[in-house]
Write a protein that holds these residues in place. Sequence first.
Motif, mmCIF file in Angstrom:
data_model
loop_
_atom_site.group_PDB
_atom_site.id
_atom_site.type_symbol
_atom_site.label_atom_id
_atom_site.label_comp_id
_atom_site.label_asym_id
_atom_site.label_seq_id
_atom_site.Cartn_x
_atom_site.Cartn_y
_atom_site.Cartn_z
ATOM 1 N N ALA A 1 -47.603 5.865 21.361
ATOM 2 C CA ALA A 1 -48.669 4.869 21.450
ATOM 3 C C ALA A 1 -49.536 4.892 20.192
ATOM 4 C CB ALA A 1 -49.528 5.133 22.690
ATOM 5 N N CYS A 2 -49.832 6.106 19.709
ATOM 6 C CA CYS A 2 -50.631 6.220 18.483
ATOM 7 C C CYS A 2 -49.893 5.643 17.286
ATOM 8 C CB CYS A 2 -50.979 7.689 18.231
ATOM 9 S SG CYS A 2 -52.189 8.365 19.404
ATOM 10 N N ALA A 3 -48.589 5.863 17.223
ATOM 11 C CA ALA A 3 -47.796 5.317 16.114
ATOM 12 C C ALA A 3 -47.829 3.795 16.146
ATOM 13 C CB ALA A 3 -46.363 5.833 16.204
ATOM 14 N N ALA A 4 -47.754 3.236 17.354
ATOM 15 C CA ALA A 4 -47.806 1.782 17.475
ATOM 16 C C ALA A 4 -49.167 1.246 17.046
ATOM 17 C CB ALA A 4 -47.501 1.376 18.918
ATOM 18 N N LEU A 5 -50.233 1.946 17.418
ATOM 19 C CA LEU A 5 -51.572 1.519 17.004
ATOM 20 C C LEU A 5 -51.724 1.588 15.490
ATOM 21 C CD1 LEU A 5 -53.731 3.247 19.777
ATOM 22 C CD2 LEU A 5 -53.375 0.782 19.473
ATOM 23 N N SER A 6 -51.157 2.652 14.881
ATOM 24 C CA SER A 6 -51.232 2.775 13.422
ATOM 25 C C SER A 6 -50.494 1.637 12.730
ATOM 26 C CB SER A 6 -50.644 4.129 12.974
ATOM 27 O OG SER A 6 -51.453 5.191 13.433
#
Length: 209
Positions: free
Chosen positions: A27-32
Amino acid sequence: MTFGDRPRPAAAGSAEPPQKADVLARACAALSAGDADTAKAVIATDYPLVIGADPQRRYTLTETLRTFYRDGFVDRYSGTRLIHPGALRTLSVLLPEEFPAHPNGKMTETHFALWELFPTIDHVDPVTRGGADDASNWVTTSMLRNSAKAHWTLRELGWTLHPPGDAQHWDGLTNWFTEYLTDHPDLASSSEYLRRWLRATRAVRAERA
């Protein structure tokens, strides 16, 4: 694995769930990457929010004792034999220095048996996580284990559910409790706590007769 790496999917046919930390990493990678919709979808699919009912409720003494008898006064999380609450309180009344029981459970003024061996009811699947609040989801456990389990699942804690005991072989000193108070009515009359447990115990034993 670096922060932005995507974890490798499980092999086809594998029942292994995704690691929860990896779900959040995805999820964090997608937000980045500026993709909030994918981040939302990842969490909604692999680590969804579960909101259960308010777990704060009081069981009647009859419900409580039925569960204790069903489980044979055994801690289903540890397999340890437990003691009827009335028997524990009777011991504390008769042996106040050797077996003290603080009215509010203060640890420094209470014998540790009142935590280790005092039975209570817990939800195997926490109500706050969507578990049912009925007898099918109730188990007998100690105050100590109940406190440690809190709102976690057995899988998260690495615990296993022990088989129930047999109340015919171990009744948590229930017979001793009822017989002692029957032989010493002054003790029962001096404590509303003991009277309530005695009444409920006699009622449940009559049901089981």
